[in-house]
Design a protein around this motif. Structure first.
Motif, PDB file in Angstrom:
ATOM      1  N   SER A  64       0.770  -1.273  -0.038  1.00 28.63           N
ATOM      2  CA  SER A  64       0.088  -0.022   0.025  1.00 28.63           C
ATOM      3  C   SER A  64       1.024   1.460  -0.139  1.00 28.63           C
ATOM      4  N   THR A  65       0.276   2.404  -0.360  1.00 29.99           N
ATOM      5  CA  THR A  65       1.013   3.516  -0.430  1.00 29.99           C
ATOM      6  C   THR A  65       0.145   4.660   0.261  1.00 29.99           C
ATOM      7  N   LEU A  66       0.838   5.755   0.803  1.00 30.62           N
ATOM      8  CA  LEU A  66      -0.060   6.755   1.588  1.00 30.62           C
ATOM      9  C   LEU A  66      -0.961   7.291   0.586  1.00 30.62           C
ATOM     10  N   ALA A  67      -2.320   7.658   0.933  1.00 27.23           N
ATOM     11  CA  ALA A  67      -3.291   8.447   0.142  1.00 27.23           C
ATOM     12  C   ALA A  67      -2.951   9.790  -0.326  1.00 27.23           C
ATOM     13  N   ARG A  68      -3.249  10.124  -1.303  1.00 30.31           N
ATOM     14  CA  ARG A  68      -2.935  11.339  -2.099  1.00 30.31           C
ATOM     15  C   ARG A  68      -4.237  11.986  -2.505  1.00 30.31           C
ATOM     16  N   GLY A  69      -4.387  13.355  -1.841  1.00 30.06           N
ATOM     17  CA  GLY A  69      -5.400  14.183  -2.481  1.00 30.06           C
ATOM     18  C   GLY A  69      -5.288  15.589  -1.870  1.00 30.06           C
ATOM     19  N   VAL A  70      -6.478  16.172  -1.795  1.00 30.15           N
ATOM     20  CA  VAL A  70      -6.637  17.431  -1.316  1.00 30.15           C
ATOM     21  C   VAL A  70      -6.457  17.524  -0.007  1.00 30.15           C
ATOM     22  N   SER A  71      -5.546  18.355   0.559  1.00 31.03           N
ATOM     23  CA  SER A  71      -5.301  18.627   2.153  1.00 31.03           C
ATOM     24  C   SER A  71      -6.670  19.159   3.015  1.00 31.03           C
ATOM     25  N   ILE A  72      -6.713  18.781   4.055  1.00 31.09           N
ATOM     26  CA  ILE A  72      -7.699  19.432   4.799  1.00 31.09           C
ATOM     27  C   ILE A  72      -7.441  21.029   5.026  1.00 31.09           C
TER      28      ILE A  72
ATOM     29  N   ASP B 130      -3.451  22.080  -7.215  1.00 36.56           N
ATOM     30  CA  ASP B 130      -2.822  21.530  -8.585  1.00 36.56           C
ATOM     31  C   ASP B 130      -3.764  20.475  -9.046  1.00 36.56           C
ATOM     32  N   GLU B 131      -3.545  20.470 -10.570  1.00 36.11           N
ATOM     33  CA  GLU B 131      -4.442  19.461 -11.340  1.00 36.11           C
ATOM     34  C   GLU B 131      -4.204  18.092 -10.809  1.00 36.11           C
ATOM     35  N   ILE B 132      -2.558  17.943 -10.834  1.00 38.48           N
ATOM     36  CA  ILE B 132      -2.464  16.197 -10.544  1.00 38.48           C
ATOM     37  C   ILE B 132      -3.112  15.891  -9.168  1.00 38.48           C
ATOM     38  N   THR B 133      -2.789  16.916  -8.279  1.00 41.12           N
ATOM     39  CA  THR B 133      -3.337  16.423  -6.987  1.00 41.12           C
ATOM     40  C   THR B 133      -4.934  16.407  -7.006  1.00 41.12           C
TER      41      THR B 133
ATOM     42  N   LEU C 118      -9.980  12.875  -6.988  1.00 39.51           N
ATOM     43  CA  LEU C 118     -11.344  12.398  -7.870  1.00 39.51           C
ATOM     44  C   LEU C 118     -11.251  10.946  -8.166  1.00 39.51           C
ATOM     45  N   THR C 119     -10.067  10.325  -8.557  1.00 37.88           N
ATOM     46  CA  THR C 119      -9.840   8.936  -8.765  1.00 37.88           C
ATOM     47  C   THR C 119      -9.916   8.215  -7.478  1.00 37.88           C
TER      48      THR C 119
END
Length: 243
Positions: free
Chosen positions: A207-215, A223-226, A231-232
């Motif tokens: 497993s890897t750390l979750a990635r996304g919009v920070s609280i 940024d677009e990648i984050t 969304l994914t």
């Protein structure tokens, strides 16, 4: 007499020009004076100490001089304690023979703690990352410090990292899950993928750390990648409320 008068006027104009330049550019004078003074020390011992402090990351000669002068104002006992602590650190510090974290003993306090979950390993880049994860108080497993990440530009390859020792730990059969907690950079993702290729056939959960919009972040400044990863990897609302 007229010739002398002309020479005096020219000389006066030169002085006036220099004074006007200095008035309009005060930083020029400060830099010249500082450069002239900083390279002339009243003591060779002082200069040597400044040179050593200036080798530290983020420390310039001006800051180095300030630190050295601060030490000179301290009690000799305090300065000796400061110097001895650095010497003792460099000569007596050890690296855990299991996870490669720094330690005072052959096996660090985390690996020797029987209350930790020995079936889960969190793979990190360096010792600072161990401290960061520990500060969350959300992880109770063990660690594995790689000592860096794969970076061809810096001449760092897989052989320079503690990847083979990680594989040996997994092959012991006691590990159920490996968490890849590396930086979300190209080098970090490259290292994650390399480790994945090495471990994918060993019947463990990767497993890897979750990635996304920070609280607390606004989508406008994300940024677009984050945002795309958020969304994914979206989760049910009920799950987010429960967290």
């Amino acid at each position: 007499m007229k010739k002398n008068s002309v020479e005096i006027n020219v000389y006066s104009n030169q002085i006036a020009f220099r004074v006007e330049f200095i008035v309009k550019n005060p930083l020029f004078l400060n830099q010249k004076l500082f450069k002239m003074n900083i390279d002339k020390y009243p003591s060779k011992l002082l200069e040597n100490a400044v040179n050593e402090f200036a080798k530290l990351p983020g420390i310039g000669r001006k800051s180095a001089l300030r630190l050295v002068l601060h030490l000179l104002r301290q009690n000799p006992e305090e300065v000796n304690a400061f110097g001895n602590s650095l010497i003792e650190l460099r000569n007596e510090i050890k690296h855990c023979k299991i996870c490669h974290n720094i330690s005072d003993t052959e096996i660090c306090s985390i690996c020797s703690n029987k209350a930790r979950n020995e079936s889960v390993i969190c793979v990190v880049e360096n010792i600072r990352d161990v401290m960061s994860v520990e500060n969350t108080q959300q992880f109770n497993g063990l660690y594995h410090v790689l000592g860096g990440i794969i970076s061809p530009m810096d001449g760092i390859g897989p052989a320079d990292l503690e990847i083979d020792s990680l594989v040996k730990r997994i092959e012991s059969g006691e590990i159920i899950e490996v968490i890849l907690a590396l930086s979300t950079t190209m080098e970090g993702d490259t290292t994650n993928f390399y480790i994945y290729r090495k471990l994918k056939d060993l019947n463990i959960k990767l497993s890897t750390l979750a990635r996304g919009v920070s609280i607390g972040d606004e989508l406008e400044y994300t940024d677009e990648i984050t945002l795309g990863r958020s969304l994914t990897n979206r989760v049910p609302y009920e799950s987010s409320v429960g967290q």
